[in-house]
Write a protein that holds these residues in place. Structure first.
Motif, short mmCIF file in Angstrom:
data_model
loop_
_atom_site.label_atom_id
_atom_site.label_comp_id
_atom_site.label_asym_id
_atom_site.label_seq_id
_atom_site.Cartn_x
_atom_site.Cartn_y
_atom_site.Cartn_z
N UNK A 18 0.80 -1.23 0.00
CA UNK A 18 0.00 0.00 0.00
C UNK A 18 0.83 1.28 0.00
N UNK A 19 2.14 1.17 0.18
CA UNK A 19 2.96 2.37 0.38
C UNK A 19 3.03 3.21 -0.90
N UNK A 20 3.04 4.50 -0.73
CA UNK A 20 3.00 5.38 -1.90
C UNK A 20 4.20 6.31 -2.02
N UNK A 21 4.53 7.04 -0.95
CA UNK A 21 5.52 8.11 -1.04
C UNK A 21 6.90 7.62 -1.49
N UNK A 22 7.42 6.58 -0.85
CA UNK A 22 8.74 6.09 -1.24
C UNK A 22 8.72 5.49 -2.64
N UNK A 23 7.62 4.78 -2.93
CA UNK A 23 7.48 4.21 -4.27
C UNK A 23 7.51 5.31 -5.32
N UNK A 24 6.86 6.41 -5.02
CA UNK A 24 6.81 7.54 -5.94
C UNK A 24 8.21 8.07 -6.24
N UNK A 25 9.06 8.13 -5.20
CA UNK A 25 10.35 8.75 -5.39
C UNK A 25 11.41 7.79 -5.90
N UNK A 26 11.27 6.51 -5.56
CA UNK A 26 12.35 5.58 -5.86
C UNK A 26 12.16 4.83 -7.17
N UNK A 27 11.01 5.02 -7.82
CA UNK A 27 10.80 4.32 -9.09
C UNK A 27 10.67 5.34 -10.21
N UNK A 28 11.08 4.95 -11.41
CA UNK A 28 11.02 5.89 -12.52
C UNK A 28 10.31 5.33 -13.74
N UNK A 29 10.45 4.03 -13.96
CA UNK A 29 9.81 3.42 -15.12
C UNK A 29 9.00 2.21 -14.67
N UNK A 30 8.34 1.58 -15.63
CA UNK A 30 7.52 0.42 -15.30
C UNK A 30 8.39 -0.77 -14.88
N UNK A 90 2.29 -0.48 -7.85
CA UNK A 90 0.89 -0.30 -8.21
C UNK A 90 0.31 1.05 -7.80
N UNK A 91 0.43 1.48 -6.50
CA UNK A 91 -0.20 2.76 -6.15
C UNK A 91 0.39 3.92 -6.96
N UNK A 92 1.68 3.85 -7.25
CA UNK A 92 2.33 4.94 -7.98
C UNK A 92 1.80 4.99 -9.42
N UNK A 93 1.69 3.83 -10.04
CA UNK A 93 1.19 3.78 -11.41
C UNK A 93 -0.25 4.31 -11.46
N UNK A 94 -1.09 3.80 -10.57
CA UNK A 94 -2.50 4.20 -10.61
C UNK A 94 -2.65 5.68 -10.29
N UNK A 95 -1.89 6.18 -9.33
CA UNK A 95 -1.97 7.60 -9.01
C UNK A 95 -1.55 8.43 -10.22
#
Lengths: 302, 309
Positions: free
Chosen positions: A235-247, A252-257
């Protein structure tokens, strides 16, 4: 407290009131799920009609077919100015779900493999400075995510792990381990030590005692700890948002957001993604309801 | 990860059964966990501290001179910061009150012996189980200006003349955010209230009713005092959660309209990742962390004095 009261009539009235409120609550809790599921089954012409269509007249699995196979739903092929765009990013959802699952399962394993023995040590044994170490691990949970997000980003970037599973797994392990260790320590302590002592006297090592004697007894606690770790990561969003760049690693939460903040998003396809994405945590929550409820009580107090 | 829930009173088992005659190396079993946690706490904090005292703009990477507390000063005196503090305060106040009321109400209904109670006990976990970001998107779609359920419902009933852009109107955007927040966060509060209610001894209730007291007397003189510590814990915990709200803002409003929902976490995020001023971002993060830390100390104090559970 509600069932005792004088007067059958007042009693019936009160019951009717309580049921009324309960049913409203059930609707409030379930409505967002219903709304998303309903939208995932609709063609665009139904979805964008006024007045609102509450129950679709022509449920269709076209949106799901598009996400899985890339076949454009017929409702999008209507020509004209009002034709809405197909959000192609929604086709990445399967990849994102895979990323989320791989990362969450790995972190759960890290928690079980490293966290369980550590918790066992804190529950049953001592070494010089063990109290300090225990307190340090617990205290690290005090850091709000927003305070460490920037250095995490820079550090992961610096060691070249941006957009990799390993980077995510490291960071998520660091933020879930303290809770798992703490939760399991409390749990192990609630199990009488006499059981393992019998095993120890019979000549097994501490690790064997943990594995063959304590772990089976403490299985509910270990299951709950694993479920909490899995869900926290999934369910985590913030770190996923910053640490990932491509598919390659995007969760999942980052992609959907990302899809949802596009003003041109096709909501039917977005709702397909959401429906698929929430199936695992919802099933987990339903299956492990008892453990989770008990675990929740420990998370906030004690 | 939520920042709280530490301690376990911070103690270790006092009587530790030790079987002598075997050489155990318990420390080795702790090393991996300790290593990971150490790497991701001490170093990042030190790093963030250094960042916050330096000029660090990603747009001008050549100049990272030491500027002392200037980042903190610039952040704290900026209009944007003041605005975000104000909106965070308003959001948190509303959110905490609503979560308390909602959690209390649901908790009471979970405890009532109705056939809906068992159903609710299962359903209440669903909002808790899904990602906050996803919850935000679900509600955004419900509040959608043109095709949302809320508009459809209110207009259908004739309560509203025309479709209304809930999320792009400053006066309603915050309320929408609070509704989504309560839907998601209320579950935990309800479960805690239920647990609190279950600690009330049955005899107390019987005694009140034997003495001729009604449900109101019972509620006023038994339920409320019994729940007080639980409600206090929820209030403090939820205040911290509300202050740190980020996911919902990101997906639902993006801080807008204007900056009506630009809470402090959102501000810290865009300062770093939109304006690329990591020095400012770090200073801001530290300021938020300090506030939260103070709240946690208060929280632990309350837990200690109230002896919850």
């Amino acid at each position: 407290m509600f069932e005792v009261m004088v007067g059958a009539k007042r009693r019936r009235l009160r019951l009717a009131f309580l049921y009324g409120v309960s049913i409203l609550l059930v609707v409030f809790i379930l409505f967002p799920f219903y709304w998303v599921f309903r939208s995932s089954l609709m063609g665009e012409e139904d979805l964008f009609s006024r007045p609102i269509v509450w129950l679709t007249r022509h449920p269709t699995l076209d949106n799901y077919r598009y996400v899985f196979t890339g076949e454009i739903p017929t409702s999008y092929q209507v020509k004209g100015l009002m034709r809405s765009r197909v959000s192609q990013e929604t086709r990445y959802i399967l990849g994102a779900l895979k990323n989320s699952t791989v990362v969450a399962v790995s972190v759960t394993l890290v928690n079980l493999i490293f966290g369980t023995p550590a918790a066992y040590v804190f529950a049953r044994m001592r070494f010089r400075g063990s109290l300090r170490v225990y307190q340090f691990i617990l205290m690290s949970r005090l850091l709000p995510a927003v305070a460490i997000a920037i250095p995490y980003y820079l550090i992961i970037k610096w060691v070249g792990l941006l957009d990799t599973y390993l980077g995510l797994i490291l960071v998520y392990s660091a933020i879930t381990l303290p809770f798992s260790v703490w939760y399991l320590t409390l749990y192990f302590r609630s199990v009488p030590a006499s059981m393992e002592e019998a095993g120890l006297v019979d000549g097994c090592t501490r690790l064997q005692a943990l594995r063959f004697v304590l772990a089976p007894v403490a299985a509910p606690g270990i299951t709950a700890a694993a479920a909490f770790a899995f869900m926290a990561v999934y369910n985590e969003f913030l770190f996923g948002l910053m640490l990932t760049q491509t598919i390659k690693s995007r969760t999942m939460p980052v992609l959907i957001a990302g899809i949802s903040t596009n003003p041109d998003v096709s909501y039917a396809l977005l709702c397909v993604c959401i429906t698929l994405a929430i199936i695992p945590p919802v099933i987990l929550a339903l299956l492990l309801r008892q453990y989770i409820t008990r675990g929740l009580l420990t998370t906030i107090s004690k | 990860m939520s920042p709280v829930g530490v301690s376990g009173r911070g103690t270790l088992a006092s009587s530790t059964p030790m079987i002598s005659g075997r050489r155990e190396k318990p420390f080795l079993l702790v090393v991996p966990t300790l290593g990971i946690v150490l790497c991701f706490t001490v170093f990042p904090i030190g790093y963030a501290l250094v960042l916050s005292l330096r000029r660090f703009l990603l747009t001008q990477p050549w100049d990272t001179s030491f500027v002392g507390l200037r980042n903190y000063w610039e952040v704290i005196t900026s209009d944007y910061f003041r605005a975000s503090i104000a909106s965070t305060f308003k959001f948190a106040a509303l959110a905490v009150v609503c979560v308390l009321i909602y959690g209390g109400l649901v908790g009471l209904l979970l405890d009532a012996r109705l056939w809906t109670s068992r159903l609710l006990q299962v359903l209440i976990l669903l909002p808790w189980a899904i990602p906050p970001a996803i919850a935000g998107i679900m509600w955004k779609w419900i509040f959608h200006a043109d095709y949302g359920a809320v508009n459809g419902f209110l207009v259908g009933l004739g309560l509203l003349k025309d479709y209304f852009p809930w999320l792009s109107t400053p006066s309603t955007a915050r309320t929408c955010l609070v509704i989504a927040h309560v839907w998601k966060e209320g579950s935990l509060a309800a479960v805690l209230v239920l647990a609190g209610l279950q600690t009330i001894p049955r005899e107390l209730r019987d005694a009140i009713f034997c003495d001729g007291g009604g449900p109101w007397t019972y509620f006023r003189h038994v339920v409320i005092p019994f729940l007080k510590p639980t409600l206090l814990v929820i209030a403090i915990y939820e205040t911290m959660i509300a202050i740190l709200t980020f996911d919902l803002v990101y997906v639902m409003t993006g801080g807008g309209p204007g900056n009506a929902t630009a809470l402090v976490s959102w501000y810290a995020y865009i300062e770093s990742f939109r304006f690329l001023n990591f020095g400012h971002g770090a200073a801001l993060s530290f300021t938020i962390a300090a506030v939260i830390l103070v709240m946690i100390l208060v929280y632990l104090r309350v837990l200690k004095t109230e002896e919850v559970y």
